[in-house]
Design a protein around this motif. Structure first.
Motif, PDB file in Angstrom:
ATOM      1  N   TYR A   9      63.989  29.851  15.487  1.00 46.45           N
ATOM      2  CA  TYR A   9      63.455  29.027  14.405  1.00 46.45           C
ATOM      3  C   TYR A   9      64.351  27.815  14.147  1.00 46.45           C
ATOM      4  O   TYR A   9      65.557  27.957  13.968  1.00 46.45           O
ATOM      5  CB  TYR A   9      63.325  29.856  13.119  1.00 46.45           C
ATOM      6  CG  TYR A   9      62.531  31.112  13.346  1.00 46.45           C
ATOM      7  CD1 TYR A   9      61.162  31.052  13.550  1.00 46.45           C
ATOM      8  CD2 TYR A   9      63.159  32.342  13.401  1.00 46.45           C
ATOM      9  CE1 TYR A   9      60.436  32.210  13.786  1.00 46.45           C
ATOM     10  CE2 TYR A   9      62.441  33.497  13.631  1.00 46.45           C
ATOM     11  CZ  TYR A   9      61.081  33.418  13.827  1.00 46.45           C
ATOM     12  OH  TYR A   9      60.363  34.568  14.074  1.00 46.45           O
ATOM     13  N   ASP A  13      61.803  24.666  10.071  1.00 44.02           N
ATOM     14  CA  ASP A  13      60.956  25.844   9.882  1.00 44.02           C
ATOM     15  C   ASP A  13      61.568  26.790   8.852  1.00 44.02           C
ATOM     16  O   ASP A  13      60.870  27.310   7.974  1.00 44.02           O
ATOM     17  CB  ASP A  13      60.778  26.604  11.201  1.00 44.02           C
ATOM     18  CG  ASP A  13      60.115  25.779  12.285  1.00 44.02           C
ATOM     19  OD1 ASP A  13      59.248  24.945  11.963  1.00 44.02           O
ATOM     20  OD2 ASP A  13      60.475  25.974  13.463  1.00 44.02           O
ATOM     21  N   LEU A 169      56.532  31.619   9.227  1.00 47.52           N
ATOM     22  CA  LEU A 169      57.088  31.591  10.579  1.00 47.52           C
ATOM     23  C   LEU A 169      56.199  32.309  11.608  1.00 47.52           C
ATOM     24  O   LEU A 169      56.574  32.392  12.778  1.00 47.52           O
ATOM     25  CB  LEU A 169      58.484  32.221  10.584  1.00 47.52           C
ATOM     26  CG  LEU A 169      59.551  31.510   9.739  1.00 47.52           C
ATOM     27  CD1 LEU A 169      60.864  32.269   9.804  1.00 47.52           C
ATOM     28  CD2 LEU A 169      59.738  30.075  10.172  1.00 47.52           C
ATOM     29  N   ARG A 172      55.640  31.110  15.186  1.00 47.54           N
ATOM     30  CA  ARG A 172      56.782  31.070  16.101  1.00 47.54           C
ATOM     31  C   ARG A 172      57.320  32.446  16.439  1.00 47.54           C
ATOM     32  O   ARG A 172      58.263  32.571  17.180  1.00 47.54           O
ATOM     33  CB  ARG A 172      57.884  30.205  15.503  1.00 47.54           C
ATOM     34  CG  ARG A 172      57.401  28.762  15.282  1.00 47.54           C
ATOM     35  CD  ARG A 172      58.507  27.791  15.071  1.00 47.54           C
ATOM     36  NE  ARG A 172      59.553  27.830  16.056  1.00 47.54           N
ATOM     37  CZ  ARG A 172      59.556  27.179  17.221  1.00 47.54           C
ATOM     38  NH1 ARG A 172      58.516  26.455  17.558  1.00 47.54           N
ATOM     39  NH2 ARG A 172      60.587  27.233  18.035  1.00 47.54           N
TER      40      ARG A 172
END
Length: 173
Positions: A9, A13, A169, A172
């Protein structure tokens, strides 16, 4: 290494998931209020980027929540590091082990809260149904008759923070 410890990350983010500006997060890092975790990757040199693990993203989000409640970033980071993560999931039914103690998870399993008391030092994590009212926090309960000697507490919902971070998140992960 668990999925929680894979650096994937970017700082933007993580800042977004924590609800803070990227510049704020960068400043916390520059001032040393936050430190990189064991598996995070610190960007070195021009054009390189920091990569954070999910574990660190949760800690940053918990820190941000405490800062919003008046705790300094450095102290909040320390408190956030004491919040447990149970295998990357909400607490399971039955028992979990926190700091070597078995804790029964009650009827509202999966909910986790952190309380930081008025002395700015005392911290307690509440799981599921092991606390039901503020009276039990301040005045004691049937299991623990000792009331806390403080008149204030900051309570944050760790489960809500984790849900928010996961949602932000998710693309991702």
């Amino acid at each position: 290494m668990t999925d929680f410890d894979i650096p994937r990350y970017f700082i933007g983010d993580v800042a977004d998931a924590a609800g803070v500006d990227t510049v704020t997060l960068q400043n916390w890092i520059k001032r040393g209020a936050l430190e990189f975790g064991e598996h995070d990757r610190e960007g070195k040199g021009h054009g390189s980027r920091h990569l954070f693990t999910f574990r660190t993203a949760l800690r940053v989000a918990t820190t941000a929540e405490l800062v919003r409640n008046g705790v300094t970033p450095q102290r909040a980071w320390g408190f956030a590091g004491r919040a447990s993560i149970v295998d990357g999931k909400a607490a399971p039914r039955g028992y979990v082990t926190i700091d070597g103690q078995r804790v029964k998870v009650g009827p509202r399993e999966g909910r986790r809260y952190m309380g930081i008391f008025g002395d700015g030092q005392s911290i307690h994590e509440y799981y599921g149904g092991n606390v039901t009212t503020l009276d039990e926090i301040f005045e004691g309960s049937a299991e623990n008759d000792e009331p806390v000697p403080f008149a204030s507490v900051i309570i944050i919902a760790l489960t809500k923070i984790e849900e928010r971070v996961r949602a932000k998140l998710a693309a991702r992960m």
